[in-house]
Design an enzyme around this catalytic site. Structure first.
Site, PDB file in Angstrom:
ATOM      1  CE  LYS A  90      -3.875  -2.098   2.431  1.00 56.14           C
ATOM      2  NZ  LYS A  90      -4.385  -2.506   3.729  1.00 56.14           N
TER       3      LYS A  90
ATOM      4  CD  GLN B 110      -3.883  -4.342   6.687  1.00 56.54           C
ATOM      5  OE1 GLN B 110      -3.954  -3.341   5.969  1.00 56.54           O
ATOM      6  NE2 GLN B 110      -4.258  -5.526   6.265  1.00 56.54           N
TER       7      GLN B 110
ATOM      8  CG  ASP C 171     -10.487  -0.022   5.128  1.00 60.35           C
ATOM      9  OD1 ASP C 171     -10.110  -0.598   4.084  1.00 60.35           O
ATOM     10  OD2 ASP C 171      -9.811   0.017   6.175  1.00 60.35           O
TER      11      ASP C 171
HETATM   12  N1  GUN Z   1      -7.311  -6.606   6.239  1.00 60.15           N
HETATM   13  C1  GUN Z   1      -7.636  -7.404   5.181  1.00 60.15           C
HETATM   14  N2  GUN Z   1      -8.325  -6.707   4.247  1.00 60.15           N
HETATM   15  C2  GUN Z   1      -8.428  -5.441   4.727  1.00 60.15           C
HETATM   16  C3  GUN Z   1      -9.021  -4.265   4.202  1.00 60.15           C
HETATM   17  O1  GUN Z   1      -9.616  -4.228   3.119  1.00 60.15           O
HETATM   18  N3  GUN Z   1      -8.918  -3.164   4.985  1.00 60.15           N
HETATM   19  C4  GUN Z   1      -8.288  -3.173   6.208  1.00 60.15           C
HETATM   20  N4  GUN Z   1      -8.260  -2.040   6.896  1.00 60.15           N
HETATM   21  N5  GUN Z   1      -7.734  -4.254   6.713  1.00 60.15           N
HETATM   22  C5  GUN Z   1      -7.801  -5.376   5.968  1.00 60.15           C
END
Ligand code: GUN
Length: 294
Positions: free
Chosen positions: A53, A97, A120
């Protein structure tokens, strides 16, 4: 054989388009979108995602702020950091996360992120806006999956779709998005009866259960479009590991009209959509129409 849907190429185009929008935001509006990512603990898969990311955020010309916190960080300290980022004008998007360590309440943390900085789409107000057809922020994986479906099929109106999996992150928002596209949607889960028969009725299959290669070729209606959201690492007979989806690609690709591979299908779309959501929030915070950045 079916068409293999190239999520890698599609997401590269999306990221290139976003990089252009970021350049315009910088040059015309003096705004550099900033995305803050918070990682608590050492989960190996999360570390890989967060690194990716950060790299792709920087490649799109945006500012990336990474906050890596110790596994033992208290909920209070995490909430204090989120509060600071909510009030930081250089930060337009905040992602915490998941999963979080067990001593931290996920619901409290998700909803502590200001809705207008949620990238998100997990904040209650964005969940509500998606369900009621409003203009919120859409969760990244379902958004990317819908983009691939629309690119492949054009108009989805009237299609029969099945979503296998009812998670808050994928299954439920996917249901909302397919409904918005006027599909007739079935949502299946571990208690669903006659899952294979349900699946065989569908023009669109979205598999998001987290069970390696569960959906077999004979569950698929000939010509159907299959979106495989699963990413499962399995051990091969020789002891090495490989990534597979929730769909048995070998048999399903003999029957489907089009199918996403794993890796290289939905996976790369998720981060591209995260960048899209961050640029979207930077635009909204500043009263700019994102579609006008061209
Ligand atoms: N962990 C696995 N997928 C995601 C996601 O799409 N967003 C976040 N914040 N954590 C994750």
């Amino acid at each position: 054989m079916s068409t293999i849907i190239d999520g890698k190429a599609f997401s590269a185009n999306l990221r290139a388009d976003l990089a252009k929008k970021v350049t315009i935001l910088k040059d015309k509006h003096n705004i550099t979108p900033g995305l803050a990512v918070i990682l608590v603990g050492e989960d190996p898969a999360s570390q890989v995602y967060v690194r990716s990311k950060g790299k792709q955020t920087a490649e799109a010309g945006m500012n990336s702020y990474e906050h890596k916190l110790d596994e033992s960080t208290s909920q209070e300290d995490l909430l204090a950091l989120i509060d600071k980022l909510n009030n930081d004008a250089d930060v337009h998007g905040i992602l915490v996360q998941l999963p979080l360590p067990k001593h931290i309440d996920e619901f409290t943390v998700i909803n502590a992120v200001a809705a207008h900085k949620d990238v998100d789409g997990f904040h209650l107000s964005n969940v509500g806006l998606l369900s009621t057809g409003g203009e919120g922020i859409v969760p990244c994986t379902p958004l990317g999956s819908t983009m691939l479906l629309k690119d492949q099929l054009g108009n989805l109106s009237g299609k029969k779709a099945i979503v296998i999996g009812r998670s808050n992150i994928v299954g439920k928002p996917m249901l909302a998005l397919l409904l918005k596209e006027s599909c007739t949607v079935t949502i299946a889960h571990s208690r669903t009866q006659n899952l294979e028969d349900e699946c065989r009725q569908a023009d669109i299959v979205v598999a998001a259960v987290g069970i390696p290669e569960m959906v077999k070729g004979d569950w698929i209606k000939p010509g159907a479009t299959v979106i495989d959201v699963g990413i499962n690492r399995i051990e091969k007979e020789d002891g090495s590991t490989k990534l597979v989806g929730d769909v048995d690609f070998g048999t399903a690709s003999e029957v489907a009209g089009a199918i996403t591979p794993v890796p290289g299908g939905v996976g790369p779309m998720t981060i591209a959509c995260l960048l899209h959501n961050a640029v979207q929030q930077a635009c909204r915070i500043n009263g700019i129409e994102m579609d006008d950045l061209a």
